[in-house]
Design a protein around this motif. Structure first.
Motif, mmCIF file in Angstrom:
data_model
loop_
_atom_site.group_PDB
_atom_site.id
_atom_site.type_symbol
_atom_site.label_atom_id
_atom_site.label_comp_id
_atom_site.label_asym_id
_atom_site.label_seq_id
_atom_site.Cartn_x
_atom_site.Cartn_y
_atom_site.Cartn_z
ATOM 1 N N PRO A 151 0.789 -1.235 0.000
ATOM 2 C CA PRO A 151 0.000 0.000 0.000
ATOM 3 C C PRO A 151 0.821 1.285 0.000
ATOM 4 O O PRO A 151 0.247 2.355 0.113
ATOM 5 C CB PRO A 151 -0.793 -0.117 1.294
ATOM 6 N N ALA A 152 2.154 1.172 -0.073
ATOM 7 C CA ALA A 152 2.952 2.395 -0.130
ATOM 8 C C ALA A 152 2.528 3.243 -1.327
ATOM 9 O O ALA A 152 2.521 4.470 -1.269
ATOM 10 C CB ALA A 152 4.438 2.051 -0.208
ATOM 11 N N ASN A 153 2.163 2.593 -2.406
ATOM 12 C CA ASN A 153 1.650 3.258 -3.595
ATOM 13 C C ASN A 153 0.214 2.778 -3.787
ATOM 14 O O ASN A 153 -0.014 1.640 -4.210
ATOM 15 C CB ASN A 153 2.527 2.891 -4.798
ATOM 16 N N ASP A 154 -0.743 3.623 -3.435
ATOM 17 C CA ASP A 154 -2.148 3.213 -3.377
ATOM 18 C C ASP A 154 -2.950 3.913 -4.473
ATOM 19 O O ASP A 154 -3.095 5.137 -4.443
ATOM 20 C CB ASP A 154 -2.721 3.563 -2.002
ATOM 21 N N PRO A 155 -3.487 3.171 -5.457
ATOM 22 C CA PRO A 155 -4.250 3.814 -6.539
ATOM 23 C C PRO A 155 -5.627 4.319 -6.137
ATOM 24 O O PRO A 155 -6.272 4.982 -6.945
ATOM 25 C CB PRO A 155 -4.375 2.700 -7.587
ATOM 26 N N GLY A 156 -6.116 3.980 -4.934
ATOM 27 C CA GLY A 156 -7.411 4.510 -4.537
ATOM 28 C C GLY A 156 -8.319 3.464 -3.918
ATOM 29 O O GLY A 156 -8.001 2.269 -3.904
ATOM 30 N N PRO A 157 -9.485 3.898 -3.418
ATOM 31 C CA PRO A 157 -10.345 2.999 -2.630
ATOM 32 C C PRO A 157 -11.001 1.880 -3.425
ATOM 33 O O PRO A 157 -11.428 0.892 -2.845
ATOM 34 C CB PRO A 157 -11.405 3.952 -2.062
#
Length: 322
Positions: A180-186
């Motif tokens: 989740p360090a790079n999270d594209p969104g919910p």
């Protein structure tokens, strides 16, 4: 650059003596004369450098908007026969007459079948008003525009883009390797999620707007390497008459190959245009796309709405007739 103003007096310069008759001084004992101080040199202005070229943003802002060609007008969207009310909004479907959104919403193309062809996609649109407006107005209509699902007022952006002649694509956030360090969104499609959960998220994403020809992955360097995770997603996309663009976020992606095996309309990205957002680098990637297209018949390049990208793509496209 800061340069000295030659109109100002040099620091320490002596004022001229008034023009009066000399007065004979009283005789004084002879002393060795002191050496006169060396005159303080006049300041020399640094040579003024040549003005730098205007930044890309200025070039783009001054560009004339492209006028859409009426002969290449896109079909109206949404087509009532190609939508269905879902639980979270309108979803694309294949029409009862067999018409498919990826055909109906496409930009008409009238080119020789044997002519090498290059598709340019500019993604990440909708979040920045300035960048999205520049992409819509200053790129030729033959450039495809990809929109992120979280942008506000998407329907208005899509209407403006298609009115200017641009095909549009929906970007689907997919799990990257460093999540989740790079999270594209919910509503990110996840590798370890149940297929039903991913399909529910997919339908929320697909219902964000209408009139798109297909979808592409946003991030997804992990998701697109998993056939088990990708198959239900591609199956649902295929059943809705949409195309799939594999952005190739990783060379290990199997998404495009899987789509081909499923006999669904798909295409694979060959080059990211602006990993290095400089004129030289972007021009080099565009030249590589030309070579790929001449060798294989077609090529795809993906970029982002950086001012320099818009400038270089516009300038490059103006040369293609030759």
């Amino acid at each position: 650059p800061v340069v000295a103003d030659l109109g100002e007096a040099a620091p320490g310069a002596l004022e001229p003596e008034p023009n009066v008759a000399p007065v004979t001084p009283e005789p004084e004992p002879e002393v060795a004369p002191e050496a006169a101080p060396a005159p303080e040199p006049e300041p020399v202005a640094a040579p003024e450098p040549a003005p730098p070229p205007p930044p890309p943003a200025e070039i783009v802002e001054e560009a004339e908007p492209f006028e859409p060609d009426p002969a290449e007008a896109l079909a109206l969207a949404p087509d009532p026969g190609l939508i269905l009310q879902g639980q979270v909004g309108l979803l694309p479907v294949i029409g009862e007459d067999g018409r498919q959104p990826w055909h109906v919403y496409a930009r008409p193309v009238d080119l020789d079948e044997d002519m090498p062809k290059i598709a340019i996609v500019i993604g990440g649109l909708g979040m920045s008003e300035a960048a999205t407006t520049a992409a819509i107005q200053q790129l030729p209509g033959t450039v495809t525009l990809a929109f992120v699902p979280y942008a506000p007022d998407l329907s208005s952006w899509i209407a403006r883009a298609r009115a200017a002649g641009h095909e549009v694509i929906l970007q689907l956030p997919m799990e990257p390797l460093d999540f989740p360090a790079n999270d594209p969104g919910p509503h990110t499609l996840m590798t370890d999620a149940e297929a039903a959960e991913n399909i529910e998220r997919l339908h929320w994403l697909l219902s964000r707007f209408t009139g798109y020809v297909g979808v592409t992955n946003y991030m997804g360097s992990k998701m697109t390497t998993s056939p088990e995770a990708m198959f239900p997603i591609l199956e649902d996309i295929q059943a809705r008459g949409l195309m799939f663009l594999d952005a190739m976020e990783t060379p290990d992606s199997i998404a495009g190959q899987l789509a081909s095996e499923m006999h669904m309309p798909n295409v694979v990205n060959n080059r990211f245009l602006d990993t290095q957002a400089s004129r030289v680098s972007i021009d080099a990637r565009l030249f590589e796309l030309e070579a790929i297209a001449e060798a294989t018949g077609g090529a795809v390049g993906i970029g982002f709405p950086y001012p320099v990208t818009i400038e270089r793509v516009s300038a490059w496209m103006a040369t293609l007739e030759d």
